[in-house]
Scaffold this motif. Structure first.
Motif, short mmCIF file in Angstrom:
data_model
loop_
_atom_site.label_atom_id
_atom_site.label_comp_id
_atom_site.label_asym_id
_atom_site.label_seq_id
_atom_site.Cartn_x
_atom_site.Cartn_y
_atom_site.Cartn_z
N VAL A 303 0.86 -1.19 0.00
CA VAL A 303 0.00 0.00 0.00
C VAL A 303 0.89 1.24 0.00
O VAL A 303 1.68 1.44 0.92
N THR A 304 0.78 2.06 -1.03
CA THR A 304 1.68 3.19 -1.15
C THR A 304 1.35 4.30 -0.16
O THR A 304 0.18 4.54 0.16
N THR A 305 2.37 4.97 0.33
CA THR A 305 2.19 6.16 1.16
C THR A 305 2.42 7.43 0.36
O THR A 305 2.37 8.53 0.89
N LYS A 306 2.71 7.29 -0.92
CA LYS A 306 3.05 8.43 -1.76
C LYS A 306 1.84 9.09 -2.41
O LYS A 306 1.91 10.23 -2.85
N ARG A 307 0.72 8.38 -2.48
CA ARG A 307 -0.48 8.89 -3.14
C ARG A 307 -1.71 8.65 -2.27
O ARG A 307 -1.78 7.66 -1.54
N ALA A 308 -2.68 9.54 -2.39
CA ALA A 308 -3.89 9.43 -1.58
C ALA A 308 -4.83 8.34 -2.09
O ALA A 308 -5.60 7.77 -1.32
N SER A 309 -4.77 8.04 -3.38
CA SER A 309 -5.70 7.05 -3.95
C SER A 309 -5.56 5.71 -3.23
O SER A 309 -4.46 5.26 -2.93
N LEU A 310 -6.71 5.11 -2.96
CA LEU A 310 -6.73 3.88 -2.19
C LEU A 310 -6.71 2.65 -3.10
O LEU A 310 -7.47 2.58 -4.08
N GLU A 311 -5.86 1.72 -2.77
CA GLU A 311 -5.76 0.48 -3.55
C GLU A 311 -7.02 -0.38 -3.38
O GLU A 311 -7.74 -0.27 -2.37
N ARG A 312 -7.28 -1.24 -4.34
CA ARG A 312 -8.41 -2.17 -4.24
C ARG A 312 -8.03 -3.35 -3.35
O ARG A 312 -6.98 -3.96 -3.53
N LYS A 313 -8.87 -3.66 -2.40
CA LYS A 313 -8.58 -4.73 -1.46
C LYS A 313 -8.38 -6.06 -2.19
O LYS A 313 -7.46 -6.83 -1.86
N GLU A 314 -9.22 -6.33 -3.18
CA GLU A 314 -9.13 -7.60 -3.90
C GLU A 314 -7.78 -7.74 -4.61
O GLU A 314 -7.19 -8.83 -4.64
N ALA A 315 -7.30 -6.63 -5.17
CA ALA A 315 -6.02 -6.66 -5.86
C ALA A 315 -4.87 -6.91 -4.89
O ALA A 315 -3.92 -7.64 -5.20
N LEU A 316 -4.96 -6.34 -3.70
CA LEU A 316 -3.92 -6.54 -2.69
C LEU A 316 -3.89 -8.00 -2.22
O LEU A 316 -2.82 -8.58 -2.03
N ILE A 317 -5.05 -8.57 -2.05
CA ILE A 317 -5.13 -9.97 -1.63
C ILE A 317 -4.48 -10.87 -2.68
O ILE A 317 -3.73 -11.80 -2.34
N CYS A 343 10.26 12.84 6.31
CA CYS A 343 10.75 14.15 6.74
C CYS A 343 9.55 14.96 7.20
O CYS A 343 8.40 14.60 6.94
N GLU A 344 9.80 16.06 7.88
CA GLU A 344 8.71 16.85 8.45
C GLU A 344 7.67 17.27 7.42
O GLU A 344 6.49 17.36 7.72
N ILE A 345 8.11 17.51 6.20
CA ILE A 345 7.19 18.00 5.17
C ILE A 345 6.09 17.00 4.88
O ILE A 345 4.97 17.37 4.53
N GLY A 346 6.36 15.72 5.04
CA GLY A 346 5.34 14.70 4.82
C GLY A 346 5.04 14.45 3.36
O GLY A 346 5.47 15.19 2.47
N ASN A 347 4.31 13.38 3.09
CA ASN A 347 3.90 13.07 1.73
C ASN A 347 2.61 13.80 1.36
O ASN A 347 1.95 14.40 2.21
N LYS A 348 2.25 13.72 0.08
CA LYS A 348 1.13 14.50 -0.45
C LYS A 348 -0.20 13.75 -0.28
O LYS A 348 -0.82 13.31 -1.25
N LEU A 349 -0.60 13.59 0.96
CA LEU A 349 -1.90 13.04 1.31
C LEU A 349 -2.28 13.62 2.66
O LEU A 349 -1.42 14.19 3.35
N ASP A 350 -3.53 13.51 3.04
CA ASP A 350 -3.93 14.12 4.30
C ASP A 350 -4.12 13.05 5.38
O ASP A 350 -3.96 11.85 5.13
N PHE A 351 -4.50 13.50 6.58
CA PHE A 351 -4.60 12.57 7.70
C PHE A 351 -5.66 11.50 7.46
O PHE A 351 -5.45 10.33 7.82
N GLU A 352 -6.78 11.88 6.87
CA GLU A 352 -7.82 10.89 6.61
C GLU A 352 -7.34 9.83 5.62
O GLU A 352 -7.64 8.64 5.76
N ASP A 353 -6.56 10.26 4.62
CA ASP A 353 -5.97 9.30 3.68
C ASP A 353 -5.05 8.33 4.43
O ASP A 353 -5.05 7.12 4.15
N GLN A 354 -4.26 8.88 5.34
CA GLN A 354 -3.33 8.06 6.12
C GLN A 354 -4.07 6.98 6.89
O GLN A 354 -3.70 5.80 6.86
N TRP A 355 -5.14 7.36 7.59
CA TRP A 355 -5.89 6.38 8.37
C TRP A 355 -6.59 5.37 7.48
O TRP A 355 -6.67 4.18 7.82
N LYS A 356 -7.11 5.81 6.33
CA LYS A 356 -7.76 4.88 5.40
C LYS A 356 -6.77 3.82 4.91
O LYS A 356 -7.12 2.65 4.76
N LYS A 357 -5.53 4.25 4.64
CA LYS A 357 -4.50 3.30 4.20
C LYS A 357 -4.26 2.24 5.27
O LYS A 357 -4.16 1.03 4.97
#
Length: 370
Positions: A303-317, A343-357
């Motif tokens: 599961v990438t931390t670089k993008r906000a888009s969420l992966e498909r669960k079926e594909a990950l399985i 680093c402090e600057i963080g990646n280009k996603l928000d906190f809700e994206d982080q928790w969803k990942k």
């Protein structure tokens, strides 16, 4: 991870809350003191740990909230290391990482107590019957590279005539600090290492000033250096490593599959588990996992931390099942591919994206490892 090995985990760093960023900026400007900064850090770390537990994760960290970067702050805790604001930064894909220039000012020595020991103790206070504290630090090879890669070597030559002299002092100092962490109660130590990602890159050897063929000698040197520290530590300390290709503001430094480093890294480095990036085509396929020795585990960073888009669960399985052709399911786990804010600057996603990942990682684990 012995009987505490988790089927879902994370690498370590998290997006910094705005109040933490503001406090660190105020400290840099002299508007608040160290005590006031620590109060904000403590508050933010406690809130993060509460969230980690709420999400159902069995491991807790401080999110690297007390650091500017994932690796340099650790180096600054040793004697003989200096740093200053950079003018040019480090080259990443499409962006320069503006992190401090870090260099030797003397012999590399362990301090009486490294600052990270106190950082660990704070997190340890929040352990319970369902969780344990994990400490993340850069791998010995990563620290060595910081002071001996050709472009960074000049200051080091004032104090060391060759790589073996530096490696000897680094091994001694590093082992001492790891034992300080052990004595403080740390039993789960993660060594973060970008050197393997660089050496896996088709052009990575150029940064070392050697040919592709000669880079195998550098692999051996790095592996031996890491093992010298690992082998000196108590056997009940669970030691893992995260292999990274660079993570700054959603950019990367290197690309390439594990093929060219797999034999040395997976068969010969004496860690208990590997946290491996497999989030996109830059990481290649799972076939190199065939070299992972039977006494080691693999945490698949799918599961990438670089993008906000969420992966498909079926594909990950399906990807976990594909990896199981090379490493049995009982020795596999799943995680994000890297931290959310190396680093402090963080990646280009928000906190809700982080928790969803993180929720997605857990959902996949609960289904595929049921």
């Amino acid at each position: 991870m012995a009987d505490k090995r988790l089927k879902f985990d994370y690498v370590g760093s998290f997006l910094r809350p705005e109040k933490l960023k503001e406090a660190r900026a105020a400290f840099e400007e002299g508007k608040i003191n160290q005590v006031e900064l620590k109060e904000v850090e403590d508050e933010c770390i406690k809130e993060l740990i509460d969230k980690q537990k709420e999400l159902g994760y069995g491991v807790i960290t401080d999110g690297e909230f007390r650091r500017a970067t994932w690796h340099l702050d650790f180096m600054w805790g040793f004697e003989g290391v200096g740093h200053k604001k950079t003018a040019t930064g480090l080259p990443f894909h499409d962006e320069a990482a503006m992190i401090d220039d870090t260099y030797l000012t003397g012999k590399f020595r362990a301090p009486k107590e490294h600052p990270f020991v106190e950082h660990f103790k704070f997190v340890q206070n929040f352990e319970d019957e369902n969780t344990f504290a994990k400490q993340t630090i850069p791998a010995p090879a990563q620290v060595f590279a910081q002071f001996w890669m050709p472009v960074l070597r000049e200051p080091s030559l004032q104090f060391y005539k060759d790589e073996n002299e530096l490696a000897k002092d680094l091994t001694s100092a590093y082992t001492e600090v790891c034992k300080q962490l052990y004595d403080a109660g740390c039993r789960h130590l993660q060594l973060d290492d970008c050197t393997w990602g660089m050496l896996a890159d088709d052009k990575g050897h150029l940064a070392y000033g050697v040919s592709k063929e000669e880079s195998v000698k550098i692999q051996e040197f790095h592996k031996n250096l890491n093992n010298a520290v690992i082998d000196a530590l108590p056997k009940d300390m669970d030691i893992t490593t995260h292999i990274c290709r660079g993570n700054f503001h959603s950019t990367y430094a290197n690309s390439g599959p594990y093929d060219s480093v797999a034999k040395v890294l997976f068969a010969e480095e004496n860690v208990n588990s590997y946290y491996l990036e497999f989030d996109d085509a830059r990481s290649g396929g799972f076939e190199p996992l065939k070299y992972v020795s039977e006494d080691k585990n693999v945490v698949l960073g799918l599961v990438t931390t670089k993008r906000a888009s969420l992966e498909r669960k079926e594909a990950l399985i399906e990807r976990v099942k594909a990896a199981a052709k090379y490493v049995p399911l009982e020795r596999l786990s799943i995680s994000p591919q890297c931290g959310f804010a190396s680093c402090e600057i963080g990646n280009k996603l928000d906190f809700e994206d982080q928790w969803k990942k993180l929720k997605l990682v857990k959902e996949v684990a609960e289904e595929v490892f049921a």
